[in-house]
Design a protein around this motif. Structure first.
Motif, PDB file in Angstrom:
ATOM      1  N   TYR A 130     -34.120  40.348   0.474  1.00 30.61           N
ATOM      2  CA  TYR A 130     -32.496  39.953   1.185  1.00 30.61           C
ATOM      3  C   TYR A 130     -31.781  40.797   0.093  1.00 30.61           C
ATOM      4  O   TYR A 130     -31.724  40.464  -1.017  1.00 30.61           O
ATOM      5  CB  TYR A 130     -32.038  38.654   1.225  1.00 30.61           C
ATOM      6  CG  TYR A 130     -30.665  38.583   1.672  1.00 30.61           C
ATOM      7  CD1 TYR A 130     -30.017  39.367   2.673  1.00 30.61           C
ATOM      8  CD2 TYR A 130     -29.930  37.511   1.120  1.00 30.61           C
ATOM      9  CE1 TYR A 130     -28.890  39.278   3.014  1.00 30.61           C
ATOM     10  CE2 TYR A 130     -28.532  37.447   1.601  1.00 30.61           C
ATOM     11  CZ  TYR A 130     -28.267  38.384   2.408  1.00 30.61           C
ATOM     12  OH  TYR A 130     -26.738  37.997   2.601  1.00 30.61           O
ATOM     13  N   VAL A 131     -30.936  42.017   0.422  1.00 28.38           N
ATOM     14  CA  VAL A 131     -30.185  42.743  -0.434  1.00 28.38           C
ATOM     15  C   VAL A 131     -28.858  42.280   0.107  1.00 28.38           C
ATOM     16  O   VAL A 131     -28.280  42.411   1.050  1.00 28.38           O
ATOM     17  CB  VAL A 131     -30.365  44.203  -0.049  1.00 28.38           C
ATOM     18  CG1 VAL A 131     -29.531  45.013  -0.908  1.00 28.38           C
ATOM     19  CG2 VAL A 131     -31.876  44.568  -0.234  1.00 28.38           C
ATOM     20  N   LEU A 132     -28.289  41.506  -0.993  1.00 27.61           N
ATOM     21  CA  LEU A 132     -26.733  41.269  -0.932  1.00 27.61           C
ATOM     22  C   LEU A 132     -25.710  42.002  -1.128  1.00 27.61           C
ATOM     23  O   LEU A 132     -25.440  42.582  -2.216  1.00 27.61           O
ATOM     24  CB  LEU A 132     -26.746  39.994  -1.875  1.00 27.61           C
ATOM     25  CG  LEU A 132     -27.108  38.539  -1.819  1.00 27.61           C
ATOM     26  CD1 LEU A 132     -28.586  38.696  -2.331  1.00 27.61           C
ATOM     27  CD2 LEU A 132     -26.286  37.463  -2.096  1.00 27.61           C
ATOM     28  N   GLY A 133     -24.899  42.545   0.033  1.00 27.15           N
ATOM     29  CA  GLY A 133     -23.802  43.445   0.089  1.00 27.15           C
ATOM     30  C   GLY A 133     -22.707  42.330  -0.181  1.00 27.15           C
ATOM     31  O   GLY A 133     -22.222  41.940  -1.331  1.00 27.15           O
ATOM     32  N   SER A 134     -22.413  41.701   1.085  1.00 21.65           N
ATOM     33  CA  SER A 134     -21.449  40.663   1.089  1.00 21.65           C
ATOM     34  C   SER A 134     -22.229  39.352   1.634  1.00 21.65           C
ATOM     35  O   SER A 134     -22.616  39.529   2.727  1.00 21.65           O
ATOM     36  CB  SER A 134     -20.322  40.679   1.686  1.00 21.65           C
ATOM     37  OG  SER A 134     -19.623  39.761   2.260  1.00 21.65           O
ATOM     38  N   PRO A 135     -22.411  38.419   0.670  1.00 21.81           N
ATOM     39  CA  PRO A 135     -23.062  37.157   1.230  1.00 21.81           C
ATOM     40  C   PRO A 135     -22.517  36.413   2.213  1.00 21.81           C
ATOM     41  O   PRO A 135     -23.069  35.483   2.903  1.00 21.81           O
ATOM     42  CB  PRO A 135     -23.235  36.313  -0.180  1.00 21.81           C
ATOM     43  CG  PRO A 135     -22.212  36.624  -0.916  1.00 21.81           C
ATOM     44  CD  PRO A 135     -22.008  38.138  -0.808  1.00 21.81           C
ATOM     45  N   GLY A 151     -29.058  34.694   5.383  1.00 23.47           N
ATOM     46  CA  GLY A 151     -29.072  36.390   4.959  1.00 23.47           C
ATOM     47  C   GLY A 151     -30.562  36.752   5.552  1.00 23.47           C
ATOM     48  O   GLY A 151     -30.509  37.805   6.018  1.00 23.47           O
ATOM     49  N   GLU A 152     -31.361  35.975   5.087  1.00 31.25           N
ATOM     50  CA  GLU A 152     -32.712  36.373   5.501  1.00 31.25           C
ATOM     51  C   GLU A 152     -32.924  36.498   7.152  1.00 31.25           C
ATOM     52  O   GLU A 152     -33.702  37.399   7.341  1.00 31.25           O
ATOM     53  CB  GLU A 152     -33.898  35.526   4.666  1.00 31.25           C
ATOM     54  CG  GLU A 152     -33.947  35.812   3.127  1.00 31.25           C
ATOM     55  CD  GLU A 152     -35.199  34.912   2.691  1.00 31.25           C
ATOM     56  OE1 GLU A 152     -35.347  35.324   1.509  1.00 31.25           O
ATOM     57  OE2 GLU A 152     -35.725  34.187   3.247  1.00 31.25           O
ATOM     58  N   LEU A 153     -32.271  35.741   7.797  1.00 33.10           N
ATOM     59  CA  LEU A 153     -32.441  35.580   8.997  1.00 33.10           C
ATOM     60  C   LEU A 153     -31.455  36.696   9.724  1.00 33.10           C
ATOM     61  O   LEU A 153     -31.575  36.755  10.932  1.00 33.10           O
ATOM     62  CB  LEU A 153     -32.353  34.259   9.528  1.00 33.10           C
ATOM     63  CG  LEU A 153     -33.192  33.285   9.334  1.00 33.10           C
ATOM     64  CD1 LEU A 153     -32.958  31.712  10.163  1.00 33.10           C
ATOM     65  CD2 LEU A 153     -34.936  33.767   9.754  1.00 33.10           C
ATOM     66  N   GLU A 154     -30.845  37.378   8.993  1.00 34.59           N
ATOM     67  CA  GLU A 154     -29.718  38.194   9.287  1.00 34.59           C
ATOM     68  C   GLU A 154     -28.759  37.347  10.289  1.00 34.59           C
ATOM     69  O   GLU A 154     -28.335  37.832  11.362  1.00 34.59           O
ATOM     70  CB  GLU A 154     -30.231  39.511   9.964  1.00 34.59           C
ATOM     71  CG  GLU A 154     -31.059  40.387   8.997  1.00 34.59           C
ATOM     72  CD  GLU A 154     -31.272  41.609   9.405  1.00 34.59           C
ATOM     73  OE1 GLU A 154     -30.657  42.259  10.077  1.00 34.59           O
ATOM     74  OE2 GLU A 154     -32.768  41.795   9.568  1.00 34.59           O
ATOM     75  N   LEU A 155     -28.280  36.250  10.007  1.00 32.29           N
ATOM     76  CA  LEU A 155     -27.497  35.261  10.694  1.00 32.29           C
ATOM     77  C   LEU A 155     -26.325  35.464  10.114  1.00 32.29           C
ATOM     78  O   LEU A 155     -26.119  34.715   8.859  1.00 32.29           O
ATOM     79  CB  LEU A 155     -28.203  33.896  10.827  1.00 32.29           C
ATOM     80  CG  LEU A 155     -27.475  32.766  11.499  1.00 32.29           C
ATOM     81  CD1 LEU A 155     -27.388  33.215  13.007  1.00 32.29           C
ATOM     82  CD2 LEU A 155     -28.255  31.533  11.478  1.00 32.29           C
ATOM     83  N   PRO A 156     -25.164  35.830  10.594  1.00 28.05           N
ATOM     84  CA  PRO A 156     -23.804  35.875   9.975  1.00 28.05           C
ATOM     85  C   PRO A 156     -23.359  34.574   9.420  1.00 28.05           C
ATOM     86  O   PRO A 156     -23.429  33.553  10.044  1.00 28.05           O
ATOM     87  CB  PRO A 156     -22.976  36.476  11.002  1.00 28.05           C
ATOM     88  CG  PRO A 156     -23.811  37.171  11.929  1.00 28.05           C
ATOM     89  CD  PRO A 156     -25.138  36.568  12.214  1.00 28.05           C
ATOM     90  N   TYR A 157     -22.909  34.431   8.263  1.00 34.04           N
ATOM     91  CA  TYR A 157     -22.504  33.083   7.725  1.00 34.04           C
ATOM     92  C   TYR A 157     -21.259  33.195   6.849  1.00 34.04           C
ATOM     93  O   TYR A 157     -21.039  34.171   6.098  1.00 34.04           O
ATOM     94  CB  TYR A 157     -23.754  32.624   6.714  1.00 34.04           C
ATOM     95  CG  TYR A 157     -23.706  31.414   5.886  1.00 34.04           C
ATOM     96  CD1 TYR A 157     -23.983  30.141   6.269  1.00 34.04           C
ATOM     97  CD2 TYR A 157     -22.909  31.590   4.549  1.00 34.04           C
ATOM     98  CE1 TYR A 157     -23.673  29.089   5.690  1.00 34.04           C
ATOM     99  CE2 TYR A 157     -22.844  30.390   3.769  1.00 34.04           C
ATOM    100  CZ  TYR A 157     -23.097  29.005   4.541  1.00 34.04           C
ATOM    101  OH  TYR A 157     -23.180  28.012   3.517  1.00 34.04           O
ATOM    102  N   ALA A 158     -20.504  32.313   7.014  1.00 30.42           N
ATOM    103  CA  ALA A 158     -19.322  32.409   6.137  1.00 30.42           C
ATOM    104  C   ALA A 158     -18.917  30.907   5.765  1.00 30.42           C
ATOM    105  O   ALA A 158     -19.565  29.770   6.203  1.00 30.42           O
ATOM    106  CB  ALA A 158     -18.020  32.570   7.183  1.00 30.42           C
ATOM    107  N   LEU A 159     -18.248  30.677   4.476  1.00 29.23           N
ATOM    108  CA  LEU A 159     -18.071  29.394   3.717  1.00 29.23           C
ATOM    109  C   LEU A 159     -16.553  29.135   3.598  1.00 29.23           C
ATOM    110  O   LEU A 159     -15.992  30.058   3.133  1.00 29.23           O
ATOM    111  CB  LEU A 159     -19.042  29.303   2.404  1.00 29.23           C
ATOM    112  CG  LEU A 159     -18.876  28.164   1.696  1.00 29.23           C
ATOM    113  CD1 LEU A 159     -19.652  26.927   2.249  1.00 29.23           C
ATOM    114  CD2 LEU A 159     -19.585  28.302   0.355  1.00 29.23           C
ATOM    115  N   VAL A 160     -16.235  27.998   3.962  1.00 30.21           N
ATOM    116  CA  VAL A 160     -15.111  27.315   3.493  1.00 30.21           C
ATOM    117  C   VAL A 160     -15.082  26.153   2.710  1.00 30.21           C
ATOM    118  O   VAL A 160     -15.624  25.345   2.830  1.00 30.21           O
ATOM    119  CB  VAL A 160     -14.233  27.052   4.999  1.00 30.21           C
ATOM    120  CG1 VAL A 160     -12.649  26.609   4.631  1.00 30.21           C
ATOM    121  CG2 VAL A 160     -14.138  28.204   5.693  1.00 30.21           C
TER     122      VAL A 160
END
Length: 263
Positions: free
Chosen positions: A129-134, A197-206
């Motif tokens: 997994y290459v982190l651009g924006s996590p 990220g490994e699943l290419e599942l968009p994720y956001a954190l609040v």
């Protein structure tokens, strides 16, 4: 469209017509609630990270089961919440924080094993997994715009620092995190971001700042103040999540992380 939500300490969503569901993944069973926000068209699958009554401390959370389970449930994206210790004295407690970067150098699950789904030699899809924006920029924008439309004063951006619990950080450790530019710290969301990220599942954190981390202020945040902010986080984060999910168009072009795969 179906959206996964992973709720942290005290999180409650008040979903309409919510039903309990059990999701099976190869990493174990996940108990969740499925329903909709009032008047919303998108279905929500809600996982309580710590279980009912905060049964699981941060060191007991099965992140792989939670993230894989939401993918198995057909979620197109995941939004997570965390109450956190604030590292920046300029950030007021009780402020929602929509993070845009991650500090998680050890890349370890709570049991000490590598934080990855790629755990079988020769398995199809294995890679790096290459982190651009996590944290998904599209999801972040939706959260920020929806929150501000509801009149929430939130912080747009900032680095989230993950710390392995269940103990809190020492003054020296907090000073180190501050020197790296992190704005808040908690004990759960680092593995989620990597696994999604490994699943290419968009994720956001609040995040929601409930106290100042050790040494940020001359005196520790009183426990009653911390408890008050945890209680306040329930309604603020519910309002933000409801607004964001309702604002997502049915066909959303999410951006995802990049995985360099070998086959």
């Amino acid at each position: 469209m179906r959206i996964g939500i992973i709720g942290g300490t005290g999180a409650e969503l008040g979903l309409e017509r919510a039903e309990e569901v059990r999701i099976e993944s190869r990493f174990g069973r996940v108990d969740a609630l499925r329903g909709r926000f009032a008047g919303g068209s998108s279905e929500v699958v809600f996982v309580r990270r710590h279980g009912e009554g905060h049964r699981r401390l941060s060191s007991m959370v099965d992140h792989r089961a939670n993230v894989a389970g939401l993918r198995e449930a057909g979620c197109a994206a995941v939004v997570a919440t965390t109450v956190c210790g604030v590292l920046d004295p300029e950030v007021a407690l009780g402020t929602p924080l929509v993070f845009d970067d991650l500090f998680f150098p050890d890349n370890r699950l709570p049991d000490g094993s590598p934080c990855t789904f790629f755990d079988e030699p020769g398995a199809p899809g294995r890679g790096h997994y290459v982190l651009g924006s996590p944290f998904s920029p599209a999801l972040r924008r939706t959260l920020v715009h929806a929150g501000r439309a509801r009149g929430l004063a939130l912080e747009d951006g900032g680095t989230y620092a993950y710390a392995l619990g269940p103990r809190f950080n020492s003054r020296a450790e907090v000073a180190w995190l501050r020197s790296l530019g992190a704005v808040a710290v908690s004990q759960t969301a680092g593995p989620e971001a990597v696994l999604a990220g490994e699943l290419e599942l968009p994720y956001a954190l609040v995040g929601f700042g409930v106290d100042y981390a050790n040494g940020v202020q001359p005196r520790p945040t009183p426990v009653e103040v911390l408890d008050g902010h945890i209680a306040a986080s329930r309604e603020v984060l519910r309002t933000l999540l409801e607004a964001a999910v309702s604002a997502l168009p049915e066909e959303t072009a999410f951006d995802t992380g990049f995985v360099y795969r070998f086959e």
